[in-house]
Motif scaffolding. Structure first.
Motif, PDB file in Angstrom:
ATOM      1  N   ALA A   1      -1.257  -0.851  11.604  1.00 25.18           N
ATOM      2  CA  ALA A   1      -1.640  -1.602  12.809  1.00 25.18           C
ATOM      3  C   ALA A   1      -2.418  -0.772  13.840  1.00 25.18           C
ATOM      4  O   ALA A   1      -3.393  -1.269  14.414  1.00 25.18           O
ATOM      5  N   PRO A   2      -2.023   0.514  14.119  1.00 24.90           N
ATOM      6  CA  PRO A   2      -2.765   1.272  15.131  1.00 24.90           C
ATOM      7  C   PRO A   2      -4.249   1.437  14.806  1.00 24.90           C
ATOM      8  O   PRO A   2      -5.038   1.704  15.711  1.00 24.90           O
ATOM      9  N   TYR A   3      -4.629   1.289  13.538  1.00 22.62           N
ATOM     10  CA  TYR A   3      -6.031   1.461  13.156  1.00 22.62           C
ATOM     11  C   TYR A   3      -6.774   0.127  13.199  1.00 22.62           C
ATOM     12  O   TYR A   3      -7.925   0.052  12.820  1.00 22.62           O
ATOM     13  N   ARG A   4      -6.067  -0.915  13.647  1.00 24.46           N
ATOM     14  CA  ARG A   4      -6.619  -2.234  13.930  1.00 24.46           C
ATOM     15  C   ARG A   4      -7.423  -2.888  12.806  1.00 24.46           C
ATOM     16  O   ARG A   4      -8.557  -3.322  12.995  1.00 24.46           O
ATOM     17  N   PRO A   5      -6.823  -2.958  11.596  1.00 23.64           N
ATOM     18  CA  PRO A   5      -7.463  -3.773  10.559  1.00 23.64           C
ATOM     19  C   PRO A   5      -7.229  -5.251  10.879  1.00 23.64           C
ATOM     20  O   PRO A   5      -6.421  -5.585  11.744  1.00 23.64           O
ATOM     21  N   ARG A   6      -7.953  -6.119  10.184  1.00 20.48           N
ATOM     22  CA  ARG A   6      -7.611  -7.540  10.237  1.00 20.48           C
ATOM     23  C   ARG A   6      -6.792  -7.810   8.980  1.00 20.48           C
ATOM     24  O   ARG A   6      -7.318  -7.750   7.868  1.00 20.48           O
ATOM     25  N   PHE A   7      -5.476  -8.058   9.170  1.00 26.57           N
ATOM     26  CA  PHE A   7      -4.610  -8.335   8.018  1.00 26.57           C
ATOM     27  C   PHE A   7      -4.866  -9.754   7.523  1.00 26.57           C
ATOM     28  O   PHE A   7      -4.900 -10.696   8.319  1.00 26.57           O
ATOM     29  N   VAL A   8      -5.036  -9.908   6.217  1.00 26.45           N
ATOM     30  CA  VAL A   8      -5.149 -11.235   5.618  1.00 26.45           C
ATOM     31  C   VAL A   8      -4.121 -11.320   4.498  1.00 26.45           C
ATOM     32  O   VAL A   8      -4.083 -10.445   3.618  1.00 26.45           O
ATOM     33  N   GLU A   9      -3.276 -12.347   4.535  1.00 26.88           N
ATOM     34  CA  GLU A   9      -2.226 -12.475   3.518  1.00 26.88           C
ATOM     35  C   GLU A   9      -2.777 -13.069   2.227  1.00 26.88           C
ATOM     36  O   GLU A   9      -3.558 -14.015   2.256  1.00 26.88           O
ATOM     37  N   VAL A  10      -2.310 -12.510   1.110  1.00 28.84           N
ATOM     38  CA  VAL A  10      -2.696 -13.019  -0.202  1.00 28.84           C
ATOM     39  C   VAL A  10      -1.544 -13.856  -0.749  1.00 28.84           C
ATOM     40  O   VAL A  10      -0.374 -13.488  -0.592  1.00 28.84           O
ATOM     41  N   ILE A  11      -1.888 -14.957  -1.362  1.00 31.08           N
ATOM     42  CA  ILE A  11      -0.867 -15.863  -1.898  1.00 31.08           C
ATOM     43  C   ILE A  11      -0.123 -15.189  -3.054  1.00 31.08           C
ATOM     44  O   ILE A  11      -0.721 -14.559  -3.918  1.00 31.08           O
ATOM     45  N   THR A  12       1.197 -15.286  -3.025  1.00 31.13           N
ATOM     46  CA  THR A  12       2.033 -14.685  -4.070  1.00 31.13           C
ATOM     47  C   THR A  12       2.987 -15.737  -4.627  1.00 31.13           C
ATOM     48  O   THR A  12       3.249 -16.756  -3.976  1.00 31.13           O
ATOM     49  N   ASP A  13       3.481 -15.472  -5.845  1.00 35.91           N
ATOM     50  CA  ASP A  13       4.589 -16.279  -6.380  1.00 35.91           C
ATOM     51  C   ASP A  13       5.612 -15.327  -6.991  1.00 35.91           C
ATOM     52  O   ASP A  13       5.597 -14.138  -6.647  1.00 35.91           O
ATOM     53  N   ASP A  14       6.461 -15.822  -7.881  1.00 38.52           N
ATOM     54  CA  ASP A  14       7.534 -14.968  -8.412  1.00 38.52           C
ATOM     55  C   ASP A  14       7.020 -13.779  -9.224  1.00 38.52           C
ATOM     56  O   ASP A  14       7.749 -12.815  -9.440  1.00 38.52           O
ATOM     57  N   ASP A  15       5.765 -13.827  -9.682  1.00 34.64           N
ATOM     58  CA  ASP A  15       5.196 -12.695 -10.414  1.00 34.64           C
ATOM     59  C   ASP A  15       4.277 -11.850  -9.537  1.00 34.64           C
ATOM     60  O   ASP A  15       3.465 -11.075 -10.033  1.00 34.64           O
ATOM     61  N   GLY A  16       4.381 -12.029  -8.207  1.00 30.01           N
ATOM     62  CA  GLY A  16       3.552 -11.239  -7.303  1.00 30.01           C
ATOM     63  C   GLY A  16       2.257 -11.956  -6.935  1.00 30.01           C
ATOM     64  O   GLY A  16       2.181 -13.188  -6.992  1.00 30.01           O
ATOM     65  N   VAL A  17       1.251 -11.174  -6.565  1.00 30.46           N
ATOM     66  CA  VAL A  17      -0.035 -11.740  -6.144  1.00 30.46           C
ATOM     67  C   VAL A  17      -0.607 -12.651  -7.230  1.00 30.46           C
ATOM     68  O   VAL A  17      -0.599 -12.297  -8.415  1.00 30.46           O
ATOM     69  N   VAL A  18      -1.128 -13.813  -6.827  1.00 30.95           N
ATOM     70  CA  VAL A  18      -1.734 -14.772  -7.756  1.00 30.95           C
ATOM     71  C   VAL A  18      -3.226 -14.428  -7.892  1.00 30.95           C
ATOM     72  O   VAL A  18      -3.980 -14.572  -6.931  1.00 30.95           O
TER      73      VAL A  18
END
Lengths: 391, 391
Positions: free
Chosen positions: B117-134
């Motif tokens: 956070a201190p380096y100020r990226p723009r966080f974007v969430e990736v959709i995941t399911d029971d096997d992790g990232v889709v």
């Protein structure tokens, strides 16, 4: 010459035949190895697995309490850091916004410049003389260049070995307070006095008039690296709670906490070993300093100046400014004669200081100091002759 | 509810009568205390004062060599850090410019969000399911939102306990390479498998096709915290030289180097103690996980979902989304019944997840797990009944 080029040359100084005055390493033969071994065993016996578990970001409470008690503070006005270098980094993180003016001594500790640089302050050098920062010059500078912070190593400075006088300390406190400047007082060598009377820290002087800690404009960094052993990486920052609170958050993001084991070991050593070590180390460094200063007087050509520190680890050499010698390329010639130093330029925020060098007297024997200074004197002599012939 | 409010409640969980599933602390009774004591003694005996002296920023060479050999790397492709938290911080420092898009799992490790956070990226969430990232979702997202970095805990994730399947690992490597995205693979729990077959890391898979390490788009973080003891703070980052070179500079500014003693101790434990510990810890965590998962099945109301991890330290509970329960205020009710957890919301970059919580099964006995889950089931039941009556 780049800093990596200097680093490459300094790597050569690890050859056993090279007498190196370059390092900033405390004398390892003076480490209280037996006492630290014993303390470590006690820590494992007393704390068991807790010595190896995660611990609080603020640091081990008994350690913070000891530091706090000594300085008239509360434990939550102390943050444990992994070396003072981390203290500098975290202070830079929470205090510096890009473009903020940060005053530094001329010269100043190069590791501090490295720690603060990523936060992009505008470094402005303050005029200094043999007693440290010149208060009148500071006052003049602040009138035209308002500053947020001033970074100082007031006692046995790195790189010069100079100490700011008590009178000037009082003046600096008054001036910075009036101009709203926060002082970062870095005190790694404070205890290593081998001559003269103890000088109170800026932090102590600021507290003496009854100002509450939380209202001080002074933040102090202390460390066990120079008085116990640097490889444990135990140091601290003390200051007003609002700053310490921010440091806790910054430290949590930076590395969660300093190693539990190391803090517990240092805590065991505070009452007996630490005061004894301070006496042993100071006395020995005093002897080595005297040998170096005397050897310099005997061996260096006229016109070469050197500071004469009352404590700490370093002295500072200035070659005649009109001789045109640059200590960076001269380092290769010195290493050819099996002696090494740190060129002075990286200690200046402004990039001046080509005619200066830092010498450490603490990691060489008295015999090595004599031989090394003799060799270095010959190197300087050669350069002066060479330069004179070019004219 | 602020994160400091949560911290205040969690402080209460240090009362001995509270069964806490909140912490992320490895089980201290499994630490190899006797072996670490012995290793420490050996380090002092073999290295003497050098164990307490300053050492190199890169880290102890034999330790880096061991890590490098295991992964098919050279030692200068490994940087020792003070915990993986510092690895995350330093990677943020050298890789993130303000505004850069950084993809993170939904949910992701909250300490990583704090580090970056201190380096100020723009966080974007990736959709995941029971096997992790889709993978298909990632591909779609990258088409509209070009990203610089993706942060992943692919194995026994914190907080969910989920593991990304091998097939998806291959797909992710292919997709990120094509889109010029660098993967930060955080693997603190990799060795703690108690069920199923080992899955190769993204780093291993990326190397398998013959790509030189320096050309990889994967940087991996590893640590000894979860397999030996966290209080030593010994971890590492491995990856392409250009990244490691930058990390060395950043580490030098941040804290010079990690403690010498701690690196030497860990080096002593690598060949014998470490593999034994991995077996002991994994087996015990597997037992505790089974007790927790079974107790949840018996005690939690219908409609509450929980992951069923094959390794690591955590499982992840989701309450029915339509029940309107917020696990943050519910924590106070749980602590009243002497049981604690971490509310899930702080693990989401987007601030969703009010109906989720993270449970650790590793620092409680089987009996405590049964009693704690029974109490927590009753708390959830109460909330569901309360909510239903409000309608």
């Amino acid at each position: 010459m780049t800093s990596s080029a200097i680093r490459e040359i300094l790597k050569i100084t690890q050859r056993p035949e090279v007498i190196s005055f370059a390092g900033g390493l405390p004398a390892p033969e003076l480490f209280p190895l037996a006492e630290i071994r014993e303390a470590t065993e006690k820590v494992y016996a007393d704390h068991g697995p807790a010595a190896l578990q995660y611990s609080t970001t603020e640091g081990h409470l008994p350690l913070r309490t000891w530091i706090a008690d000594r300085g008239g503070l509360a434990p939550d006005q102390v943050q444990i850091t992994s070396g003072s270098q981390q203290g500098l980094d975290l202070l830079g993180r929470v205090l510096i916004d890009p473009g903020d003016v940060m005053l530094v001594e001329s010269p100043t500790y190069l590791g501090a410049l490295q720690a603060f640089a990523p936060y992009r302050p505008r470094f402005v050098e303050v005029i200094t003389d043999d007693d440290g920062v010149v208060p009148e010059a500071l006052e003049d500078q602040l009138r035209t260049t308002p500053a947020k912070l001033i970074y100082l190593v007031p006692t046995f400075q790195n790189p010069t070995g100079r100490t700011l006088s008590v009178e000037r300390r009082r003046q600096l406190l008054e001036i910075t307070k009036r101009h709203g400047v926060t002082i970062l007082e870095d005190g790694p060598y404070n205890e290593l006095r081998f001559r003269g009377e103890r000088v109170p820290t800026l932090f102590e002087l600021a507290l003496a008039d009854g100002t509450p800690v939380d209202d001080l404009n002074v933040i102090m960094l202390g460390t066990f690296s120079k008085v116990l052993a640097p490889g444990l990486r135990d140091a601290w920052v003390q200051g007003p709670r609002p700053v310490i609170d921010k440091l806790v958050m910054a430290k949590q993001a930076a590395d969660l906490h300093s190693p539990t084991l190391n803090q517990l070991i240092v805590t065991e050593l505070l009452d007996d070993v630490l005061p004894r070590q301070i006496k042993i180390i100071s006395a020995e460094y005093g002897k080595r300093a005297a040998v170096m200063i005397n050897s310099i007087a005997e061996n260096f050509p006229p016109g070469v100046a050197c500071t004469d520190p009352d404590g700490g680890m370093f002295c500072w050499v200035q070659l005649p400014t009109d001789a045109g010698i640059d200590t960076e390329p001269m380092l290769a010639a010195a290493v050819d004669r099996n002696v090494a130093y740190v060129p002075g330029r990286p200690f200046f925020a402004s990039g001046i200081g080509h005619n200066t060098m830092r010498l450490s007297y603490v990691t060489s024997t008295e015999q090595e100091i004599r031989a090394g200074i003799e060799a270095l004197g010959a190197v300087i002599e050669d350069q002066l002759v060479g330069r004179a012939q070019l004219r």
